[in-house]
Design a protein around this motif. Structure first.
Motif, PDB file in Angstrom:
ATOM      1  N   ALA A  11     -11.853   6.658  -8.254  1.00  0.00           N
ATOM      2  CA  ALA A  11     -12.710   5.613  -7.686  1.00  0.00           C
ATOM      3  C   ALA A  11     -14.113   5.674  -8.287  1.00  0.00           C
ATOM      4  O   ALA A  11     -14.726   4.637  -8.568  1.00  0.00           O
ATOM      5  CB  ALA A  11     -12.775   5.759  -6.167  1.00  0.00           C
ATOM      6  N   ARG A  12     -14.634   6.893  -8.501  1.00  0.00           N
ATOM      7  CA  ARG A  12     -15.956   7.035  -9.128  1.00  0.00           C
ATOM      8  C   ARG A  12     -15.964   6.503 -10.558  1.00  0.00           C
ATOM      9  O   ARG A  12     -17.011   6.091 -11.070  1.00  0.00           O
ATOM     10  CB  ARG A  12     -16.395   8.500  -9.127  1.00  0.00           C
ATOM     11  N   GLU A  13     -14.804   6.515 -11.202  1.00  0.00           N
ATOM     12  CA  GLU A  13     -14.702   5.993 -12.567  1.00  0.00           C
ATOM     13  C   GLU A  13     -14.571   4.471 -12.588  1.00  0.00           C
ATOM     14  O   GLU A  13     -14.457   3.866 -13.653  1.00  0.00           O
ATOM     15  CB  GLU A  13     -13.508   6.621 -13.287  1.00  0.00           C
ATOM     16  N   GLY A  14     -14.551   3.843 -11.407  1.00  0.00           N
ATOM     17  CA  GLY A  14     -14.544   2.390 -11.348  1.00  0.00           C
ATOM     18  C   GLY A  14     -13.220   1.755 -10.988  1.00  0.00           C
ATOM     19  O   GLY A  14     -13.109   0.524 -10.981  1.00  0.00           O
ATOM     20  N   ALA A  15     -12.207   2.559 -10.674  1.00  0.00           N
ATOM     21  CA  ALA A  15     -10.890   2.013 -10.337  1.00  0.00           C
ATOM     22  C   ALA A  15     -10.809   1.697  -8.847  1.00  0.00           C
ATOM     23  O   ALA A  15     -11.543   2.259  -8.035  1.00  0.00           O
ATOM     24  CB  ALA A  15      -9.794   2.998 -10.727  1.00  0.00           C
ATOM     25  N   ARG A  16      -9.889   0.794  -8.511  1.00  0.00           N
ATOM     26  CA  ARG A  16      -9.562   0.542  -7.106  1.00  0.00           C
ATOM     27  C   ARG A  16      -8.428   1.493  -6.748  1.00  0.00           C
ATOM     28  O   ARG A  16      -7.366   1.461  -7.363  1.00  0.00           O
ATOM     29  CB  ARG A  16      -9.142  -0.910  -6.879  1.00  0.00           C
ATOM     30  N   VAL A  17      -8.657   2.335  -5.731  1.00  0.00           N
ATOM     31  CA  VAL A  17      -7.754   3.458  -5.483  1.00  0.00           C
ATOM     32  C   VAL A  17      -7.351   3.525  -4.014  1.00  0.00           C
ATOM     33  O   VAL A  17      -8.138   3.234  -3.122  1.00  0.00           O
ATOM     34  CB  VAL A  17      -8.425   4.795  -5.892  1.00  0.00           C
ATOM     35  N   VAL A  37      -0.007  -2.969  -6.031  1.00  0.00           N
ATOM     36  CA  VAL A  37      -0.257  -1.629  -6.572  1.00  0.00           C
ATOM     37  C   VAL A  37       0.203  -1.597  -8.029  1.00  0.00           C
ATOM     38  O   VAL A  37       1.359  -1.875  -8.320  1.00  0.00           O
ATOM     39  CB  VAL A  37       0.490  -0.538  -5.773  1.00  0.00           C
ATOM     40  N   LYS A  38      -0.711  -1.258  -8.938  1.00  0.00           N
ATOM     41  CA  LYS A  38      -0.358  -1.227 -10.360  1.00  0.00           C
ATOM     42  C   LYS A  38       0.353   0.068 -10.756  1.00  0.00           C
ATOM     43  O   LYS A  38       1.368   0.041 -11.445  1.00  0.00           O
ATOM     44  CB  LYS A  38      -1.618  -1.405 -11.224  1.00  0.00           C
ATOM     45  N   ASN A  39      -0.215   1.209 -10.360  1.00  0.00           N
ATOM     46  CA  ASN A  39       0.311   2.499 -10.802  1.00  0.00           C
ATOM     47  C   ASN A  39       0.346   3.492  -9.642  1.00  0.00           C
ATOM     48  O   ASN A  39      -0.644   3.632  -8.923  1.00  0.00           O
ATOM     49  CB  ASN A  39      -0.557   3.081 -11.927  1.00  0.00           C
ATOM     50  N   VAL A  40       1.484   4.164  -9.494  1.00  0.00           N
ATOM     51  CA  VAL A  40       1.645   5.173  -8.452  1.00  0.00           C
ATOM     52  C   VAL A  40       1.650   6.549  -9.107  1.00  0.00           C
ATOM     53  O   VAL A  40       2.393   6.795 -10.056  1.00  0.00           O
ATOM     54  CB  VAL A  40       2.953   4.964  -7.662  1.00  0.00           C
ATOM     55  N   ILE A  41       0.798   7.448  -8.601  1.00  0.00           N
ATOM     56  CA  ILE A  41       0.693   8.814  -9.116  1.00  0.00           C
ATOM     57  C   ILE A  41       1.128   9.770  -8.012  1.00  0.00           C
ATOM     58  O   ILE A  41       0.523   9.797  -6.940  1.00  0.00           O
ATOM     59  CB  ILE A  41      -0.744   9.150  -9.543  1.00  0.00           C
ATOM     60  N   LEU A  95      -4.617  -2.439  -5.811  1.00  0.00           N
ATOM     61  CA  LEU A  95      -4.995  -1.112  -6.291  1.00  0.00           C
ATOM     62  C   LEU A  95      -4.636  -0.918  -7.762  1.00  0.00           C
ATOM     63  O   LEU A  95      -3.576  -1.334  -8.214  1.00  0.00           O
ATOM     64  CB  LEU A  95      -4.288  -0.031  -5.463  1.00  0.00           C
ATOM     65  N   ASP A  96      -5.535  -0.261  -8.488  1.00  0.00           N
ATOM     66  CA  ASP A  96      -5.203   0.186  -9.839  1.00  0.00           C
ATOM     67  C   ASP A  96      -4.328   1.428  -9.779  1.00  0.00           C
ATOM     68  O   ASP A  96      -3.396   1.582 -10.575  1.00  0.00           O
ATOM     69  CB  ASP A  96      -6.484   0.499 -10.623  1.00  0.00           C
ATOM     70  N   TYR A  97      -4.652   2.322  -8.836  1.00  0.00           N
ATOM     71  CA  TYR A  97      -3.894   3.556  -8.683  1.00  0.00           C
ATOM     72  C   TYR A  97      -3.654   3.842  -7.200  1.00  0.00           C
ATOM     73  O   TYR A  97      -4.569   3.715  -6.387  1.00  0.00           O
ATOM     74  CB  TYR A  97      -4.651   4.752  -9.272  1.00  0.00           C
TER      75      TYR A  97
END
Length: 364
Positions: free
Chosen positions: A125-131, A98-102, A209-211
């Motif tokens: 996810a729609r913007e292309g990130a793995r979430v 996991v890269k970033n936790v929000i 995951l990116d986020y």
């Protein structure tokens, strides 16, 4: 004909402001490459946040500006999104894969926090990130319903230790609801809930995951403090309504994150206005401008102001939140803008977080 220089290219790029970073691409450090071959110019930019629905239009705008420069026959602008892991609290170990936790939080319940968390995850996810999304509201988990996951669904177990998150709408989902009976309440004291939450977070096999969006329980109690101390949170989003009582509790949420040195990325105001479906009359049922005042008071962004809408409620209850149920709607576009701004704020928070403070109790 004068020779085209890199300085001229940069000066042209500086005339345009990235609406999510609030800076031009050069000042924001996004410029990675400038290649000038006679009258041909090639520029490569790198955004540190997920912006799949924005980058092509951004590239086209900059391309047109460069082609208006004297001496430029043709221009090519390439925009890439590269999401890095950003530093959280120094003594908190990183989560595997996991890269970033929000953290999405609220001072009180009933303000649309879980709806915001679900749409934020889907918009990223729609913007292309793995979430992924973690439903940390142990007492009242709701993400399973919002993501349309059938009742009774159980996660697979890997190596007799790790839960495999359930994928829905392109997002990895994990919730206490997947491990308990939906009709049986979790009647636990705080330490048991905190332990279960940490186990849920650390023993879920997230897949690069990116986020990771964490739907926090409402309030500022020991569960929230445990999460802040044990999980490397890159930033938090505070959800409120314009109502004075909700704003009072939201302020406590902002202060809590500041005390544990977690950046507050911004404020989301739900139920800001109601538009009558019959006559179109706009009415501020819960007050007006509260989210904007809260954001201004603490020097953070108002990330989104969303209406009191039956569509948002029906789509969430139906297992398809607005972002995917009606992706071209005005409300979905607000969520997309919010998601890009959240990612951009994380990308800008490159300063190292300081150590967790000691917590003391005093009479004043």
């Amino acid at each position: 004909m004068s020779t085209l220089s890199r300085a001229q290219v940069e000066a042209t790029l500086r005339q345009f402001t990235d609406p999510h970073l609030d800076q031009d691409p050069v000042s924001a450090g996004c410029l990675r490459e400038v290649d000038i071959q006679g009258g041909k110019v090639r520029v490569r930019l790198e955004l540190g946040y997920a912006a799949g629905l924005f980058k092509s239009g951004w590239a086209q705008m900059l391309k047109m500006a460069l082609e208006n420069l004297d001496g430029v026959d043709s221009a090519e602008v390439q925009v890439d999104c590269v999401i890095a892991a950003h530093k959280a609290q120094d003594q908190v170990p990183a989560l595997t894969n996991v890269k970033n936790v929000i953290a999405v939080a609220s001072g009180k319940g009933g303000v649309g926090k879980s709806t915001t968390a679900a749409n934020l995850a889907l918009a990223l996810a729609r913007e292309g990130a793995r979430v992924g999304i973690l439903d940390a509201d142990i007492y009242g988990p709701s993400q399973g319903i919002m993501f349309g996951i059938p009742e009774g669904t159980r996660p697979k177990v890997r190596d007799q230790k790790f839960f495999v998150p359930i994928e829905a709408h392109g997002v990895e989902v994990m919730s206490m609801a997947f491990l308990t009976d939906e009709n049986t309440p979790v009647v636990w004291r705080g330490p048991m809930v905190s332990g279960a939450l940490i186990q849920l977070i650390t023993q879920t096999a997230w897949n690069d995951l990116d986020y990771l969006v964490v739907d926090m329980p409402p309030g500022t109690g020991d569960i929230q403090l445990t999460l802040a101390q044990k999980v490397p949170v890159a930033g938090s989003v505070i959800v409120t309504t314009p109502q004075d009582l909700a704003l009072l509790d939201a302020k406590k949420g902002v202060e809590m994150f500041r005390k544990v040195n977690i950046p507050v990325l911004g404020v989301v105001e739900n139920m800001a206005v109601h538009i009558c479906s019959n006559c179109g009359h706009a009415e501020h049922l819960f007050g007006e401008g509260g989210g904007e005042k809260l954001a201004a008071q603490y020097g953070v962004d108002l990330l989104a102001s969303l209406p009191l809408s039956m569509a948002i409620r029906m789509q969430s209850d139906g297992g398809k939140p607005t972002t995917i149920a009606d992706p071209e709607s005005q409300i979905a576009m607000i969520y997309q803008q919010m998601a890009r701004c959240v990612g951009a704020r994380i990308a800008q928070s490159d300063q190292a977080a300081t150590a967790m403070p000691n917590i003391t109790i005093s009479d004043d």
